[in-house]
Design a protein around this motif. Sequence first.
Motif, short mmCIF file in Angstrom:
data_model
loop_
_atom_site.label_atom_id
_atom_site.label_comp_id
_atom_site.label_asym_id
_atom_site.label_seq_id
_atom_site.Cartn_x
_atom_site.Cartn_y
_atom_site.Cartn_z
N ASP A 202 0.83 -1.21 0.00
CA ASP A 202 0.00 0.00 0.00
C ASP A 202 0.86 1.26 0.00
OD1 ASP A 202 -2.34 -1.43 -0.04
OD2 ASP A 202 -2.72 -1.25 2.12
N THR A 203 1.95 1.24 0.75
CA THR A 203 2.85 2.40 0.78
C THR A 203 3.51 2.60 -0.57
OG1 THR A 203 3.26 1.97 3.13
CG2 THR A 203 4.74 3.51 2.02
N LEU A 204 3.90 1.51 -1.22
CA LEU A 204 4.47 1.63 -2.57
C LEU A 204 3.46 2.22 -3.54
CD1 LEU A 204 6.57 -1.65 -3.11
CD2 LEU A 204 7.41 0.68 -2.76
N VAL A 205 2.20 1.82 -3.39
CA VAL A 205 1.15 2.38 -4.25
C VAL A 205 1.02 3.89 -4.02
CG1 VAL A 205 -1.33 2.39 -4.71
CG2 VAL A 205 -0.13 0.23 -4.46
N GLU A 206 1.17 4.33 -2.78
CA GLU A 206 1.12 5.76 -2.50
C GLU A 206 2.25 6.50 -3.21
OE1 GLU A 206 -1.17 7.47 -1.16
OE2 GLU A 206 -2.38 5.77 -0.54
N PHE A 207 3.42 5.88 -3.30
CA PHE A 207 4.51 6.50 -4.05
C PHE A 207 4.16 6.60 -5.53
CE2 PHE A 207 7.40 4.69 -0.56
CZ PHE A 207 7.33 5.87 0.17
N ASN A 208 3.48 5.57 -6.06
CA ASN A 208 3.00 5.65 -7.44
C ASN A 208 2.01 6.80 -7.61
OD1 ASN A 208 3.33 2.18 -7.81
ND2 ASN A 208 4.08 3.61 -9.34
N ASN A 209 1.12 6.95 -6.63
CA ASN A 209 0.14 8.03 -6.70
C ASN A 209 0.81 9.39 -6.65
OD1 ASN A 209 -1.96 6.18 -6.77
ND2 ASN A 209 -2.27 6.21 -4.56
N ILE A 210 1.81 9.53 -5.78
CA ILE A 210 2.53 10.80 -5.66
C ILE A 210 3.23 11.12 -6.97
CG2 ILE A 210 4.55 11.87 -4.57
CD1 ILE A 210 3.63 10.44 -1.96
N GLN A 211 3.87 10.14 -7.57
CA GLN A 211 4.53 10.38 -8.85
C GLN A 211 3.52 10.74 -9.92
OE1 GLN A 211 7.08 7.23 -10.29
NE2 GLN A 211 7.35 8.19 -12.29
#
Length: 319
Positions: A202-211
């Motif tokens: 989930d945290t990795l997905v948040e990094f995708n969202n931020i990018q």
Amino acid sequence: MIVRRNLSWRGILHYAWKSLLYYLVLAVVVYLVHDHFEVAYLSIPFNTVTALSTALAIFLGFKSNSAYERWWEGRKIWGLLVNYSRAWTRQVITMVIPSEEAEAAAAKELQRRMVYRHIAFVHALRVFLRLKHAYNITAQEEIYEETNIYTDIQAFLQKDEFEAFYHKNNPPNFLLELQGEDLRQAFKRGWVSDYRFVKLEDTLVEFNNIQGMSERIKNTPFPRQYSFFSRVFVFIHASLLPFAFVSEMGLATIPVSVMISFVFLALDLVGERIEDPFENKLEDVPLTALSLTIETNVKEQWGDQDFPVKQTTQEGIVL
């Protein structure tokens, strides 16, 4: 990002001198023609300019507010990156637990790799957002360009990872893929439970969202109609001002029309300079400072005291 309260007039004149010169020359010519050559028909009703001034002020106010919303959204996005970076480091340190004592060293190495790869991701995203456009207008912006290179990231990646990373079309996204692969390996080896795997993913997905949110701002320009017509309207307004003042104010037409024109020009420039927050300009979101903050926080969490040099303001500018 400009942090000093008082702006440099030299910097302001750098962007405004051509327009100010036009305003001055026009006002002088109108005054000389009207007063010395007694060409009375050069004067126009003052109410004409008043109506235009009101409409232009509303238009420029809307443009500046919309441009600031884009800038502030960019800053909030990178604020999220700071928060999730701290959370990611904590999760990697506390949730990746070797199932056997003999695997402790291997698990520690995987943690180190994932932590430092995230630092690489942060710096890579900064470079990725700024790399396409480089400005060399002032000395400060030349510094911007020099600090936005992918080779700065080499120290945080393994040699083979950096070689693959450097030739990718979207290098930050490639690093997230590597993080996901390491996470999968940790799950296969029993170092991460189902629940912990989901939380880390989930945290990795948040990094995708931020990018993705950053790329949306980067790749979607501020509507060009606003930029184009605001320049046109400011030009028309400034061109009419001397004609409205000359019959009543005489010689005072010159300084008064120039000052009023400068006010509207400044409003237009404020919106123009902040409408794209990732373009290597002095008014941009300070991605370099935020990246160094994240690097410092992550290293401290990991126990590495080799912090990057804290950035200082240069002539009131935070990069």
